[in-house]
Design a protein around this motif. Structure first.
Motif, short mmCIF file in Angstrom:
data_model
loop_
_atom_site.label_atom_id
_atom_site.label_comp_id
_atom_site.label_asym_id
_atom_site.label_seq_id
_atom_site.Cartn_x
_atom_site.Cartn_y
_atom_site.Cartn_z
N ALA A 1 -69.56 28.99 -72.55
CA ALA A 1 -70.22 29.65 -71.43
C ALA A 1 -70.96 28.64 -70.56
O ALA A 1 -70.92 28.72 -69.32
N LEU A 2 -71.62 27.67 -71.18
CA LEU A 2 -72.33 26.65 -70.41
C LEU A 2 -71.36 25.80 -69.60
O LEU A 2 -71.65 25.42 -68.46
N GLN A 3 -70.19 25.48 -70.14
CA GLN A 3 -69.20 24.72 -69.39
C GLN A 3 -68.66 25.52 -68.21
O GLN A 3 -68.48 24.99 -67.12
N LYS A 4 -68.43 26.82 -68.42
CA LYS A 4 -67.97 27.66 -67.31
C LYS A 4 -69.03 27.75 -66.22
O LYS A 4 -68.72 27.70 -65.03
N ILE A 5 -70.29 27.89 -66.61
CA ILE A 5 -71.38 27.96 -65.64
C ILE A 5 -71.47 26.65 -64.87
O ILE A 5 -71.65 26.64 -63.65
N SER A 6 -71.34 25.53 -65.57
CA SER A 6 -71.40 24.24 -64.91
C SER A 6 -70.26 24.08 -63.90
O SER A 6 -70.48 23.61 -62.78
N ARG A 7 -69.04 24.47 -64.27
CA ARG A 7 -67.92 24.40 -63.33
C ARG A 7 -68.14 25.32 -62.15
O ARG A 7 -67.83 24.98 -61.01
N TYR A 8 -68.67 26.51 -62.42
CA TYR A 8 -68.95 27.45 -61.34
C TYR A 8 -69.98 26.87 -60.37
O TYR A 8 -69.83 26.97 -59.16
N GLN A 9 -71.05 26.25 -60.90
CA GLN A 9 -72.07 25.67 -60.04
C GLN A 9 -71.49 24.54 -59.20
O GLN A 9 -71.82 24.39 -58.02
N GLN A 10 -70.62 23.71 -59.77
CA GLN A 10 -69.99 22.65 -59.00
C GLN A 10 -69.10 23.22 -57.90
O GLN A 10 -69.09 22.72 -56.77
N THR A 11 -68.39 24.30 -58.21
CA THR A 11 -67.54 24.93 -57.21
C THR A 11 -68.38 25.51 -56.09
O THR A 11 -68.04 25.37 -54.91
N VAL A 12 -69.49 26.15 -56.43
CA VAL A 12 -70.37 26.71 -55.42
C VAL A 12 -70.94 25.61 -54.55
O VAL A 12 -71.00 25.74 -53.32
N ARG A 13 -71.35 24.50 -55.15
CA ARG A 13 -71.88 23.38 -54.37
C ARG A 13 -70.83 22.84 -53.41
O ARG A 13 -71.12 22.54 -52.25
N LEU A 14 -69.60 22.69 -53.90
CA LEU A 14 -68.54 22.18 -53.03
C LEU A 14 -68.24 23.14 -51.89
O LEU A 14 -68.08 22.73 -50.74
#
Length: 160
Positions: free
Chosen positions: A24-37
């Motif tokens: 779940a933490l890895q998915k959240i981290s990827r989601y945050q990176q996608t949102v930032r991009l």
């Protein structure tokens, strides 16, 4: 024996929930990176209001902006639009909005007050408001780019 089964089931549950939380933490981290991009890259430009009416005026306003005295004004408006990140909008559209807002200010204040001085001031203010809006949006976009630059560089360095 029951104690051993309880300990093994607790250990198994702990390993299961640990893996679940890590995923779940890895998915959240990827989601945050996608949102930032996506935030950094910007959103798709929205359509302009009253676009069909502006298409009608655009030919006439293009002729006006080709006049030798108005060419520098058209270049200034195009430069503001580029700074704002709206290369899809052209200077005749902005001039059309200036004409519409000046006429709206004249009509509203002329009708409400009946005073020619207020009507003239509203006409001039209505003509200037689109330019002020463009200038403020361009400055806000530049400030946002400067604010988001460290995050974008971080994401780029993490992805490479």
């Amino acid at each position: 024996m029951t104690t051993l089964l309880l300990v093994l089931s607790a250990a198994g549950a702990g390993v299961f929930f640990h893996g679940l939380a890590l995923g779940a933490l890895q998915k959240i981290s990827r989601y945050q990176q996608t949102v930032r991009l996506k935030h950094w890259m910007g959103q798709a430009p929205r359509a302009l209001p009253l676009q069909s009416f502006l298409y009608f005026l655009e030919n006439h306003l293009n002729l006006l902006l080709r006049h030798p005295g108005m060419e520098t004004y058209g270049r200034r408006v195009n430069r503001l639009l580029q700074r704002m990140g709206r290369g899809d909008v052209k200077a005749p559209s902005v001039v059309g909005y200036q004409v519409l807002s000046a006429l709206a200010g004249l009509a509203v204040f002329g009708f409400l007050t009946g005073d020619p001085l207020f009507s003239t001031a509203a006409f001039l203010l209505g003509g200037v408001l689109p330019l002020l809006w463009l200038r403020d949006k361009a400055a806000a976009r530049e400030a946002k780019l400067l604010r988001d630059l460290p995050n974008a560089l971080e994401v780029i360095s993490l992805c490479s």
